[in-house]
Write a protein that holds these residues in place. Structure first.
Motif, PDB file in Angstrom:
ATOM      1  N   LEU A 100      30.868  32.233  44.833  1.00  0.00           N
ATOM      2  CA  LEU A 100      31.287  31.701  43.532  1.00  0.00           C
ATOM      3  C   LEU A 100      30.237  32.009  42.470  1.00  0.00           C
ATOM      4  N   ARG A 101      28.985  31.829  42.835  1.00  0.00           N
ATOM      5  CA  ARG A 101      27.880  32.023  41.900  1.00  0.00           C
ATOM      6  C   ARG A 101      27.798  33.476  41.463  1.00  0.00           C
ATOM      7  N   GLU A 102      27.900  34.384  42.421  1.00  0.00           N
ATOM      8  CA  GLU A 102      27.679  35.798  42.125  1.00  0.00           C
ATOM      9  C   GLU A 102      28.910  36.487  41.569  1.00  0.00           C
ATOM     10  N   GLY A 103      30.092  36.012  41.970  1.00  0.00           N
ATOM     11  CA  GLY A 103      31.313  36.648  41.480  1.00  0.00           C
ATOM     12  C   GLY A 103      31.499  36.430  39.994  1.00  0.00           C
ATOM     13  N   GLU A 104      32.212  37.324  39.364  1.00  0.00           N
ATOM     14  CA  GLU A 104      32.412  37.223  37.916  1.00  0.00           C
ATOM     15  C   GLU A 104      33.500  36.216  37.588  1.00  0.00           C
ATOM     16  N   SER A 105      34.404  36.041  38.520  1.00  0.00           N
ATOM     17  CA  SER A 105      35.551  35.179  38.230  1.00  0.00           C
ATOM     18  C   SER A 105      36.060  34.567  39.519  1.00  0.00           C
ATOM     19  N   ILE A 106      36.757  33.455  39.363  1.00  0.00           N
ATOM     20  CA  ILE A 106      37.342  32.805  40.529  1.00  0.00           C
ATOM     21  C   ILE A 106      38.425  33.687  41.134  1.00  0.00           C
ATOM     22  N   ALA A 107      38.943  34.618  40.353  1.00  0.00           N
ATOM     23  CA  ALA A 107      40.009  35.491  40.844  1.00  0.00           C
ATOM     24  C   ALA A 107      39.549  36.304  42.050  1.00  0.00           C
ATOM     25  N   ARG A 108      38.268  36.634  42.067  1.00  0.00           N
ATOM     26  CA  ARG A 108      37.735  37.459  43.148  1.00  0.00           C
ATOM     27  C   ARG A 108      37.399  36.645  44.394  1.00  0.00           C
ATOM     28  N   PHE A 109      37.512  35.356  44.283  1.00  0.00           N
ATOM     29  CA  PHE A 109      37.087  34.479  45.372  1.00  0.00           C
ATOM     30  C   PHE A 109      38.176  34.389  46.433  1.00  0.00           C
ATOM     31  N   SER A 110      38.006  35.090  47.520  1.00  0.00           N
ATOM     32  CA  SER A 110      38.986  35.030  48.599  1.00  0.00           C
ATOM     33  C   SER A 110      38.313  34.555  49.878  1.00  0.00           C
ATOM     34  N   LEU A 111      39.099  33.953  50.744  1.00  0.00           N
ATOM     35  CA  LEU A 111      38.544  33.457  51.999  1.00  0.00           C
ATOM     36  C   LEU A 111      38.024  34.604  52.855  1.00  0.00           C
ATOM     37  N   ASP A 112      38.619  35.754  52.681  1.00  0.00           N
ATOM     38  CA  ASP A 112      38.145  36.942  53.378  1.00  0.00           C
ATOM     39  C   ASP A 112      36.691  37.233  53.013  1.00  0.00           C
ATOM     40  N   MET A 161      43.147  31.526  31.468  1.00  0.00           N
ATOM     41  CA  MET A 161      41.833  32.111  31.186  1.00  0.00           C
ATOM     42  C   MET A 161      40.943  32.082  32.429  1.00  0.00           C
ATOM     43  N   ALA A 162      41.175  31.105  33.279  1.00  0.00           N
ATOM     44  CA  ALA A 162      40.303  30.934  34.437  1.00  0.00           C
ATOM     45  C   ALA A 162      40.439  32.082  35.430  1.00  0.00           C
ATOM     46  N   THR A 163      41.628  32.605  35.554  1.00  0.00           N
ATOM     47  CA  THR A 163      41.849  33.629  36.591  1.00  0.00           C
ATOM     48  C   THR A 163      41.875  35.042  36.035  1.00  0.00           C
ATOM     49  N   ASP A 164      41.923  35.166  34.718  1.00  0.00           N
ATOM     50  CA  ASP A 164      41.978  36.506  34.137  1.00  0.00           C
ATOM     51  C   ASP A 164      40.910  36.648  33.053  1.00  0.00           C
ATOM     52  N   PRO A 165      39.749  37.187  33.431  1.00  0.00           N
ATOM     53  CA  PRO A 165      38.623  37.270  32.500  1.00  0.00           C
ATOM     54  C   PRO A 165      38.947  38.032  31.217  1.00  0.00           C
ATOM     55  N   GLU A 166      39.750  39.066  31.329  1.00  0.00           N
ATOM     56  CA  GLU A 166      40.038  39.842  30.125  1.00  0.00           C
ATOM     57  C   GLU A 166      40.954  39.063  29.191  1.00  0.00           C
ATOM     58  N   PHE A 167      41.888  38.338  29.770  1.00  0.00           N
ATOM     59  CA  PHE A 167      42.720  37.473  28.938  1.00  0.00           C
ATOM     60  C   PHE A 167      41.856  36.388  28.299  1.00  0.00           C
ATOM     61  N   ALA A 168      40.924  35.864  29.081  1.00  0.00           N
ATOM     62  CA  ALA A 168      40.015  34.857  28.544  1.00  0.00           C
ATOM     63  C   ALA A 168      39.266  35.406  27.343  1.00  0.00           C
ATOM     64  N   GLU A 169      38.819  36.633  27.463  1.00  0.00           N
ATOM     65  CA  GLU A 169      38.086  37.257  26.361  1.00  0.00           C
ATOM     66  C   GLU A 169      38.981  37.374  25.127  1.00  0.00           C
TER      67      GLU A 169
END
Lengths: 206, 206
Positions: free
Chosen positions: A30-42, B119-127
């Motif tokens: 979570l800390r290193e990722g840019e967005s929660i969108a990239r956060f997967s259980l994988d 905005m939380a899941t789409d950084p570009e939309f957030a921007e």
DNA sequence: AGATTGGATATACATTATGTATATCTAATT
DNA sequence: AATTAGATATACATAATGTATATCCAATCT
């Protein structure tokens, strides 16, 4: 043949350790990722060196993992100091201290920002976080009551409580931080705004 | 054989109409859905009576659709009144008016809340949304400058601007609304808080 | 009138996630 | 030595975004 279950110190210790490792990997992701969108259980499972199914074994679901991460962060976030702040002799000083504690909490681990993002896509997780935030609201209400005593209308007190609750929330902290402030600078601005909210309490001129 | 392209009034009119229909269906879906998690292009397409591919033809992506919805809401949200508020003779009255306009905007269409969730899941939309919000920040800055003139330090003015910016944001509105206030009641609380922020400007006692 | 084009559709496919089911493996307990 | 808890391996169901290709139809151009 009744099942002969047993508890195993070594087993549960090992399980607790992998649990910790997964939580650690999750908050790091979570800390290193840019967005929660990239956060997967994988991703988390790989980072923790376990299988995705192990994550499900331990936390049941994505939401379960997020809640565990939130609680872990809360445990190490300095919120235990709130008890002191609440019982400070001068309730105004106590409120200042409370603002300080929460600025520290919101800034300590950038994963909290991502967790707030996760509230947007998972209503039940959002509810869980909101419940945890209610503690803050009760804290604010307690201090405001001590400050206002009966020199202000219930409505004015409620206004003050809800406004201070909003001022000490993560979104406000994030907004003021994004404008280029350090943690301490944000803290100062929020404290001043809270003082103003209390001033309005006894003098609702507008 | 050079391609003989042409522009077709009837065609582009029909296309614009389906575009409108999709946007309408999308904002309706956002409004009625419980969470942004349920918002899929499939649902929107069905609600609009078109194919999912038509949505891609018109908006390119999920993000494109969300931006189009946001712009549509902004167009009908009463933000055009901001120009008046900005040029009001008394800048304090102008700020009050601005708070009123934004409370109206945040409350008019509940889809804006869902868009903020997106905005939380789409950084570009957030921007993209953040850029649109910058107009609000500039508006606040202009009014604060007119109010403060040179009787306050640049830092104090920046503090006031950023604080008022946070106070007039959607999250603050949502937080105060969730505490059981009508639009007008939220407006009143936010206005009072803005007044206090301005008072701190000339008297930074704490 | 006939050829062509833009917009919508139909169908199919690749990719990524969450979540479930079943069987197996291994080390700790009984 | 049998059993059990926790982790793994493999497979599958479902849903969502996004891309590719071919087709259809009505609006335009020559």
């Amino acid at each position: 043949m009744p099942p002969r279950s047993y508890v195993s110190p070594a087993r549960s210790a090992a399980a607790a350790e992998t649990r910790e490792r997964v939580i650690e990997a999750a908050s790091r992701t979570l800390r290193e990722g840019e967005s929660i969108a990239r956060f997967s259980l994988d991703t988390v499972a790989k980072a923790a060196g376990v299988t995705r199914l192990t994550v499900y074994n331990q936390f049941g679901s994505r939401r379960g993992l997020l809640e565990a991460v939130f609680d872990e962060i809360a445990r190490h976030g300095g919120l235990h100091q709130l008890a002191d702040a609440m019982t400070t002799a001068d309730p105004r000083a106590g409120l200042d201290r409370m603002v300080e504690i929460f600025c520290g909490f919101w800034s300590r681990d950038s994963a909290v920002g991502r967790l707030h993002d996760a509230m947007a896509t998972d209503p039940e997780f959002a509810e869980a976080v909101r419940e945890r935030n209610e503690r803050r609201r009760r804290g604010v209400a307690g201090l405001v009551d001590r400050i206002a005593a009966r020199q202000a209308s219930p409505q004015a007190r409620k206004d003050a409580v809800d406004l201070i609750f909003a001022l000490t929330s993560y979104p406000t902290f994030a907004s003021l931080s994004a404008a280029g402030r350090s943690r301490d600078e944000v803290c100062r601005v929020v404290q001043a705004a809270c003082h103003a909210a209390l001033a309005n309490l006894s003098d609702p001129s507008s």
